[in-house]
Design a protein around this motif. Structure first.
Motif, PDB file in Angstrom:
ATOM      1  N   ASN A  66       0.839  -1.193   0.000  1.00 27.78           N
ATOM      2  CA  ASN A  66       0.000   0.000   0.000  1.00 27.78           C
ATOM      3  C   ASN A  66       0.879   1.250   0.000  1.00 27.78           C
ATOM      4  N   ASP A  67       0.760   2.074  -1.033  1.00 30.47           N
ATOM      5  CA  ASP A  67       1.565   3.302  -1.062  1.00 30.47           C
ATOM      6  C   ASP A  67       0.686   4.541  -1.267  1.00 30.47           C
ATOM      7  N   ARG A  68      -0.548   4.436  -0.841  1.00 27.67           N
ATOM      8  CA  ARG A  68      -1.438   5.588  -0.960  1.00 27.67           C
ATOM      9  C   ARG A  68      -1.009   6.692  -0.001  1.00 27.67           C
ATOM     10  N   VAL A  69      -1.171   7.938  -0.450  1.00 27.29           N
ATOM     11  CA  VAL A  69      -0.929   9.067   0.452  1.00 27.29           C
ATOM     12  C   VAL A  69      -2.207   9.883   0.557  1.00 27.29           C
ATOM     13  N   ALA A  70      -2.393  10.536   1.690  1.00 28.08           N
ATOM     14  CA  ALA A  70      -3.644  11.248   1.946  1.00 28.08           C
ATOM     15  C   ALA A  70      -3.578  12.700   1.507  1.00 28.08           C
ATOM     16  N   GLU A  71      -2.395  13.265   1.552  1.00 25.93           N
ATOM     17  CA  GLU A  71      -2.296  14.704   1.287  1.00 25.93           C
ATOM     18  C   GLU A  71      -1.140  15.004   0.340  1.00 25.93           C
ATOM     19  N   ILE A  72      -1.244  16.127  -0.330  1.00 31.77           N
ATOM     20  CA  ILE A  72      -0.254  16.558  -1.338  1.00 31.77           C
ATOM     21  C   ILE A  72      -0.001  15.383  -2.287  1.00 31.77           C
ATOM     22  N   THR A  73      -1.098  14.870  -2.766  1.00 30.82           N
ATOM     23  CA  THR A  73      -1.032  13.636  -3.552  1.00 30.82           C
ATOM     24  C   THR A  73      -0.297  13.819  -4.881  1.00 30.82           C
ATOM     25  N   ASP A  74      -0.280  15.057  -5.390  1.00 35.72           N
ATOM     26  CA  ASP A  74       0.428  15.279  -6.657  1.00 35.72           C
ATOM     27  C   ASP A  74       1.943  15.185  -6.491  1.00 35.72           C
ATOM     28  N   LYS A  75       2.416  15.174  -5.245  1.00 31.10           N
ATOM     29  CA  LYS A  75       3.854  15.061  -4.972  1.00 31.10           C
ATOM     30  C   LYS A  75       4.196  13.713  -4.336  1.00 31.10           C
ATOM     31  N   LYS A  76       3.335  12.757  -4.544  1.00 26.44           N
ATOM     32  CA  LYS A  76       3.541  11.453  -3.905  1.00 26.44           C
ATOM     33  C   LYS A  76       4.905  10.860  -4.227  1.00 26.44           C
ATOM     34  N   ASP A  77       5.303  10.900  -5.497  1.00 29.12           N
ATOM     35  CA  ASP A  77       6.584  10.289  -5.867  1.00 29.12           C
ATOM     36  C   ASP A  77       7.752  10.993  -5.168  1.00 29.12           C
ATOM     37  N   ASP A  78       7.684  12.315  -5.082  1.00 26.60           N
ATOM     38  CA  ASP A  78       8.728  13.075  -4.376  1.00 26.60           C
ATOM     39  C   ASP A  78       8.773  12.667  -2.911  1.00 26.60           C
ATOM     40  N   PHE A  79       7.586  12.564  -2.339  1.00 27.55           N
ATOM     41  CA  PHE A  79       7.491  12.209  -0.911  1.00 27.55           C
ATOM     42  C   PHE A  79       8.102  10.839  -0.644  1.00 27.55           C
ATOM     43  N   LEU A  80       7.708   9.860  -1.446  1.00 25.91           N
ATOM     44  CA  LEU A  80       8.208   8.500  -1.224  1.00 25.91           C
ATOM     45  C   LEU A  80       9.715   8.418  -1.482  1.00 25.91           C
ATOM     46  N   ALA A  81      10.192   9.179  -2.471  1.00 28.58           N
ATOM     47  CA  ALA A  81      11.630   9.191  -2.752  1.00 28.58           C
ATOM     48  C   ALA A  81      12.396   9.825  -1.587  1.00 28.58           C
ATOM     49  N   SER A  82      11.810  10.853  -0.990  1.00 23.70           N
ATOM     50  CA  SER A  82      12.469  11.509   0.151  1.00 23.70           C
ATOM     51  C   SER A  82      12.548  10.575   1.356  1.00 23.70           C
ATOM     52  N   LEU A  83      11.509   9.800   1.570  1.00 25.76           N
ATOM     53  CA  LEU A  83      11.555   8.832   2.673  1.00 25.76           C
ATOM     54  C   LEU A  83      12.727   7.880   2.489  1.00 25.76           C
ATOM     55  N   LYS A  84      12.920   7.433   1.243  1.00 28.53           N
ATOM     56  CA  LYS A  84      14.038   6.530   0.952  1.00 28.53           C
ATOM     57  C   LYS A  84      15.369   7.236   1.156  1.00 28.53           C
ATOM     58  N   ARG A  85      15.456   8.453   0.631  1.00 26.53           N
ATOM     59  CA  ARG A  85      16.708   9.215   0.713  1.00 26.53           C
ATOM     60  C   ARG A  85      17.107   9.447   2.171  1.00 26.53           C
ATOM     61  N   LEU A  86      16.119   9.659   3.012  1.00 28.44           N
ATOM     62  CA  LEU A  86      16.388   9.956   4.426  1.00 28.44           C
ATOM     63  C   LEU A  86      16.545   8.699   5.278  1.00 28.44           C
ATOM     64  N   GLY A  87      16.421   7.558   4.642  1.00 32.81           N
ATOM     65  CA  GLY A  87      16.561   6.309   5.394  1.00 32.81           C
ATOM     66  C   GLY A  87      15.425   6.071   6.362  1.00 32.81           C
ATOM     67  N   THR A  88      14.274   6.640   6.062  1.00 27.37           N
ATOM     68  CA  THR A  88      13.116   6.481   6.953  1.00 27.37           C
ATOM     69  C   THR A  88      12.606   5.040   6.883  1.00 27.37           C
ATOM     70  N   PRO A  89      12.499   4.381   8.011  1.00 30.78           N
ATOM     71  CA  PRO A  89      11.978   3.012   7.965  1.00 30.78           C
ATOM     72  C   PRO A  89      10.519   2.990   7.530  1.00 30.78           C
ATOM     73  N   HIS A  90      10.143   1.896   6.869  1.00 29.41           N
ATOM     74  CA  HIS A  90       8.731   1.694   6.553  1.00 29.41           C
ATOM     75  C   HIS A  90       7.930   1.795   7.843  1.00 29.41           C
ATOM     76  N   TRP A  91       6.704   2.275   7.753  1.00 25.94           N
ATOM     77  CA  TRP A  91       5.929   2.496   8.977  1.00 25.94           C
ATOM     78  C   TRP A  91       5.810   1.230   9.817  1.00 25.94           C
ATOM     79  N   THR A  92       5.741   0.089   9.166  1.00 24.66           N
ATOM     80  CA  THR A  92       5.634  -1.154   9.947  1.00 24.66           C
ATOM     81  C   THR A  92       6.893  -1.379  10.796  1.00 24.66           C
ATOM     82  N   GLU A  93       8.043  -0.990  10.241  1.00 20.75           N
ATOM     83  CA  GLU A  93       9.290  -1.147  11.002  1.00 20.75           C
ATOM     84  C   GLU A  93       9.360  -0.147  12.144  1.00 20.75           C
ATOM     85  N   ALA A  94       8.858   1.065  11.914  1.00 25.04           N
ATOM     86  CA  ALA A  94       8.824   2.062  12.992  1.00 25.04           C
ATOM     87  C   ALA A  94       7.931   1.586  14.142  1.00 25.04           C
ATOM     88  N   PHE A  95       6.793   0.999  13.779  1.00 24.34           N
ATOM     89  CA  PHE A  95       5.895   0.463  14.800  1.00 24.34           C
ATOM     90  C   PHE A  95       6.580  -0.696  15.542  1.00 24.34           C
TER      91      PHE A  95
END
Lengths: 82, 139
Positions: free
Chosen positions: B55-84
């Motif tokens: 599931n890669d749906r985003v709720a807000e600023i949906t037109d920038k979804k690809d930028d958002f997901l790329a930034s999460l990767k760039r920043l080494g942000t763990p997938h939400w399941t891993e954060a939980f």
């Protein structure tokens, strides 16, 4: 403490959290603090600017002493005394 | 010292908000808070085994979804399941699936959801937990 004084400290534990974003560095500190003896020094390396504010707040609440920090080569080095 | 309690009503099924929830959970874990999470409606979709990792749906600023997901990767942000999962390792985190929400998404049993979920609950459990929590959040 001055940057020069901080650089002279001998750390009992070094936490290298560079490359992780909030809350990664803080969680790394929380996990590692158990490895620091009472009165010991922890050195934290972080490239996340928020860590500079989070770590002192977190430490103060637990009775640990924040000794200071400095920025060098694109990351922050933060010192705590347990 | 008695631990503070965080009660999180998690409604969202969107990775942007789930990622935010993961960051907040990290903060709660750092503060040694006891956490109870109630999985409501759309979040139950995200917690289904077949959806959680794809599931890669985003709720807000949906037109920038690809930028958002790329930034999460760039920043080494763990997938939400891993954060939980990390929060669960560091402090007490109980995750309750709302029985109604589960059924909406065809999840009848605990086994229909990812292993982060602890049980299936009713609304009274949420209300009673929220009543005594030190911090209540709805995401």
């Amino acid at each position: 403490m001055t940057t020069e004084e901080l650089k002279k400290l001998k750390a009992d534990k070094v936490v290298d959290a560079r490359g992780t974003a909030c809350p990664g560095p803080l969680l790394a500190v929380k996990q590692a603090i158990a490895d620091v003896p009472d009165g010991g020094i922890m050195e934290i390396l972080s490239s996340d600017e928020g860590t500079k504010k989070d770590v002192p707040r977190w430490a103060e609440k637990r009775g640990y002493q924040y000794l200071g920090d400095f920025e060098e080569s694109g990351y922050f080095t933060i010192y705590l005394k347990k | 010292m008695e631990k503070k309690k965080l009660c999180l009503a998690l409604y969202t099924g969107s990775v942007d908000k789930l990622t935010a929830a993961g960051v907040i959970l990290g903060g709660a874990a750092a503060e040694d808070m006891d956490v109870e999470i109630f999985i409501l409606l759309q979040a139950a979709f995200a917690f289904k085994k077949e959806n959680a990792m794809v599931n890669d749906r985003v709720a807000e600023i949906t037109d920038k979804k690809d930028d958002f997901l790329a930034s999460l990767k760039r920043l080494g942000t763990p997938h939400w399941t891993e954060a939980f999962r990390k929060a669960k390792e560091l402090t007490s985190v109980k995750i309750h699936i709302c029985g109604f929400a589960g059924k909406v998404w065809h999840g009848e049993k605990l086994d229909d959801f990812i292993d982060l979920a602890d049980d299936i609950c009713g609304i009274a459990q949420y209300i009673q937990t929220a009543e005594v929590a030190d911090l209540n959040l709805f995401i």
